[in-house]
Write a protein that holds these residues in place. Sequence first.
Motif, PDB file in Angstrom:
ATOM      1  N   SER A  18      66.174 -26.998   9.957  1.00 37.37           N
ATOM      2  CA  SER A  18      67.047 -26.027  10.601  1.00 37.37           C
ATOM      3  C   SER A  18      66.600 -24.616  10.224  1.00 37.37           C
ATOM      4  CB  SER A  18      68.502 -26.252  10.193  1.00 37.37           C
ATOM      5  OG  SER A  18      68.677 -25.951   8.831  1.00 37.37           O
ATOM      6  N   PRO A  19      66.921 -23.620  11.055  1.00 39.50           N
ATOM      7  CA  PRO A  19      66.457 -22.247  10.783  1.00 39.50           C
ATOM      8  C   PRO A  19      66.944 -21.693   9.446  1.00 39.50           C
ATOM      9  CG  PRO A  19      67.298 -22.414  13.007  1.00 39.50           C
ATOM     10  CD  PRO A  19      67.594 -23.719  12.328  1.00 39.50           C
ATOM     11  N   ARG A  20      68.073 -22.124   8.969  1.00 39.91           N
ATOM     12  CA  ARG A  20      68.603 -21.587   7.715  1.00 39.91           C
ATOM     13  C   ARG A  20      67.697 -21.913   6.533  1.00 39.91           C
ATOM     14  NH1 ARG A  20      74.648 -22.467   5.234  1.00 39.91           N
ATOM     15  NH2 ARG A  20      74.281 -21.306   3.337  1.00 39.91           N
ATOM     16  N   TYR A  21      67.119 -23.121   6.506  1.00 37.07           N
ATOM     17  CA  TYR A  21      66.294 -23.544   5.377  1.00 37.07           C
ATOM     18  C   TYR A  21      64.814 -23.547   5.686  1.00 37.07           C
ATOM     19  CZ  TYR A  21      70.749 -25.007   3.543  1.00 37.07           C
ATOM     20  OH  TYR A  21      72.035 -25.020   3.112  1.00 37.07           O
ATOM     21  N   CYS A  22      64.443 -23.278   6.919  1.00 37.38           N
ATOM     22  CA  CYS A  22      63.043 -23.357   7.325  1.00 37.38           C
ATOM     23  C   CYS A  22      62.221 -22.212   6.738  1.00 37.38           C
ATOM     24  CB  CYS A  22      62.955 -23.338   8.839  1.00 37.38           C
ATOM     25  SG  CYS A  22      61.286 -23.425   9.443  1.00 37.38           S
ATOM     26  N   ASP A  23      62.793 -21.023   6.650  1.00 37.75           N
ATOM     27  CA  ASP A  23      62.011 -19.853   6.246  1.00 37.75           C
ATOM     28  C   ASP A  23      61.456 -19.957   4.834  1.00 37.75           C
ATOM     29  OD1 ASP A  23      61.952 -18.478   8.534  1.00 37.75           O
ATOM     30  OD2 ASP A  23      63.050 -16.748   7.805  1.00 37.75           O
ATOM     31  N   HIS A  24      62.274 -20.337   3.868  1.00 40.50           N
ATOM     32  CA  HIS A  24      61.761 -20.325   2.498  1.00 40.50           C
ATOM     33  C   HIS A  24      60.840 -21.498   2.212  1.00 40.50           C
ATOM     34  CE1 HIS A  24      65.217 -23.014   1.741  1.00 40.50           C
ATOM     35  NE2 HIS A  24      64.551 -23.403   0.686  1.00 40.50           N
ATOM     36  N   LEU A  25      60.829 -22.523   3.062  1.00 46.41           N
ATOM     37  CA  LEU A  25      59.872 -23.605   2.900  1.00 46.41           C
ATOM     38  C   LEU A  25      58.580 -23.333   3.661  1.00 46.41           C
ATOM     39  CD1 LEU A  25      62.185 -26.726   3.206  1.00 46.41           C
ATOM     40  CD2 LEU A  25      61.146 -25.783   1.155  1.00 46.41           C
ATOM     41  N   GLY A  26      58.648 -22.498   4.710  1.00 48.46           N
ATOM     42  CA  GLY A  26      57.473 -22.149   5.480  1.00 48.46           C
ATOM     43  C   GLY A  26      56.989 -23.255   6.395  1.00 48.46           C
ATOM     44  N   TRP A  27      57.868 -24.205   6.761  1.00 45.12           N
ATOM     45  CA  TRP A  27      57.440 -25.297   7.630  1.00 45.12           C
ATOM     46  C   TRP A  27      57.348 -24.863   9.070  1.00 45.12           C
ATOM     47  CZ3 TRP A  27      60.699 -30.107   5.922  1.00 45.12           C
ATOM     48  CH2 TRP A  27      60.284 -30.501   4.659  1.00 45.12           C
ATOM     49  N   CYS A  28      58.331 -24.114   9.554  1.00 46.05           N
ATOM     50  CA  CYS A  28      58.370 -23.823  10.992  1.00 46.05           C
ATOM     51  C   CYS A  28      58.118 -22.369  11.312  1.00 46.05           C
ATOM     52  CB  CYS A  28      59.683 -24.255  11.624  1.00 46.05           C
ATOM     53  SG  CYS A  28      61.011 -24.702  10.585  1.00 46.05           S
ATOM     54  N   ALA A  29      57.848 -21.553  10.339  1.00 44.04           N
ATOM     55  CA  ALA A  29      57.613 -20.144  10.620  1.00 44.04           C
ATOM     56  C   ALA A  29      56.190 -19.970  11.166  1.00 44.04           C
ATOM     57  CB  ALA A  29      57.790 -19.321   9.359  1.00 44.04           C
ATOM     58  N   PRO A  30      56.032 -19.443  12.412  1.00 46.05           N
ATOM     59  CA  PRO A  30      54.694 -19.264  12.958  1.00 46.05           C
ATOM     60  C   PRO A  30      53.922 -18.148  12.261  1.00 46.05           C
ATOM     61  CG  PRO A  30      56.332 -18.443  14.498  1.00 46.05           C
ATOM     62  CD  PRO A  30      57.074 -19.083  13.361  1.00 46.05           C
ATOM     63  N   THR A  31      54.625 -17.138  11.744  1.00 43.25           N
ATOM     64  CA  THR A  31      53.976 -16.044  11.012  1.00 43.25           C
ATOM     65  C   THR A  31      54.746 -15.813   9.721  1.00 43.25           C
ATOM     66  OG1 THR A  31      55.326 -14.392  12.110  1.00 43.25           O
ATOM     67  CG2 THR A  31      53.229 -14.928  13.147  1.00 43.25           C
ATOM     68  N   MET A  32      54.171 -15.021   8.854  1.00 38.49           N
ATOM     69  CA  MET A  32      54.815 -14.769   7.567  1.00 38.49           C
ATOM     70  C   MET A  32      56.069 -13.894   7.710  1.00 38.49           C
ATOM     71  SD  MET A  32      53.202 -16.500   5.390  1.00 38.49           S
ATOM     72  CE  MET A  32      53.772 -15.837   3.843  1.00 38.49           C
ATOM     73  N   ASN A  33      56.174 -13.089   8.777  1.00 37.37           N
ATOM     74  CA  ASN A  33      57.299 -12.178   8.916  1.00 37.37           C
ATOM     75  C   ASN A  33      58.291 -12.655   9.981  1.00 37.37           C
ATOM     76  OD1 ASN A  33      55.749 -11.761  11.109  1.00 37.37           O
ATOM     77  ND2 ASN A  33      55.493  -9.553  10.847  1.00 37.37           N
ATOM     78  N   ALA A  34      58.368 -13.957  10.209  1.00 39.09           N
ATOM     79  CA  ALA A  34      59.304 -14.485  11.208  1.00 39.09           C
ATOM     80  C   ALA A  34      60.730 -14.381  10.684  1.00 39.09           C
ATOM     81  CB  ALA A  34      58.971 -15.937  11.514  1.00 39.09           C
ATOM     82  N   GLN A  35      61.637 -14.076  11.592  1.00 38.99           N
ATOM     83  CA  GLN A  35      63.051 -13.978  11.251  1.00 38.99           C
ATOM     84  C   GLN A  35      63.772 -15.234  11.744  1.00 38.99           C
ATOM     85  OE1 GLN A  35      64.443 -11.560   9.468  1.00 38.99           O
ATOM     86  NE2 GLN A  35      62.422 -10.654   9.244  1.00 38.99           N
ATOM     87  N   PRO A  36      64.775 -15.711  11.001  1.00 38.35           N
ATOM     88  CA  PRO A  36      65.516 -16.884  11.465  1.00 38.35           C
ATOM     89  C   PRO A  36      66.200 -16.590  12.795  1.00 38.35           C
ATOM     90  CG  PRO A  36      66.063 -16.367   9.186  1.00 38.35           C
ATOM     91  CD  PRO A  36      65.216 -15.246   9.698  1.00 38.35           C
ATOM     92  N   GLY A  37      66.078 -17.509  13.731  1.00 39.62           N
ATOM     93  CA  GLY A  37      66.708 -17.353  15.030  1.00 39.62           C
ATOM     94  C   GLY A  37      65.893 -16.565  16.026  1.00 39.62           C
ATOM     95  N   ALA A  38      64.770 -15.982  15.608  1.00 39.44           N
ATOM     96  CA  ALA A  38      63.926 -15.220  16.534  1.00 39.44           C
ATOM     97  C   ALA A  38      63.137 -16.164  17.426  1.00 39.44           C
ATOM     98  CB  ALA A  38      62.981 -14.323  15.760  1.00 39.44           C
ATOM     99  N   VAL A  39      62.861 -15.732  18.635  1.00 38.99           N
ATOM    100  CA  VAL A  39      62.095 -16.547  19.579  1.00 38.99           C
ATOM    101  C   VAL A  39      60.624 -16.473  19.181  1.00 38.99           C
ATOM    102  CG1 VAL A  39      61.472 -16.861  21.991  1.00 38.99           C
ATOM    103  CG2 VAL A  39      63.757 -16.077  21.388  1.00 38.99           C
ATOM    104  N   ALA A  40      59.999 -17.631  19.071  1.00 39.45           N
ATOM    105  CA  ALA A  40      58.589 -17.687  18.698  1.00 39.45           C
ATOM    106  C   ALA A  40      57.721 -17.309  19.898  1.00 39.45           C
ATOM    107  CB  ALA A  40      58.229 -19.088  18.213  1.00 39.45           C
TER     108      ALA A  40
END
Length: 63
Positions: free
Chosen positions: A35-57
């Motif tokens: 889910s977006p809430r936990y995805c950022d700090h694990l780096g599994w689904c972030a396409p770039t390093m500066n992706a924001q939760p809920g932002a359109v990829a």
Amino acid sequence: MHKIWMLFDPRRSLVLAAIGVIAIAFVIHFAVLSSPRYCDHLGWCAPTMNAQPGAVAARPPAR
């Protein structure tokens, strides 16, 4: 209750129930972790390093 256990093998029934509970636990944990809430700090689904939760990829251009 003893008549139910006469129809089913208790060991096989309890093992299958435990496997089912473990499988459901894995599915729930991976759903929460992706889910977006936990995805950022694990780096599994972030396409770039500066992706924001809920932002359109950004999608690659169509061919």
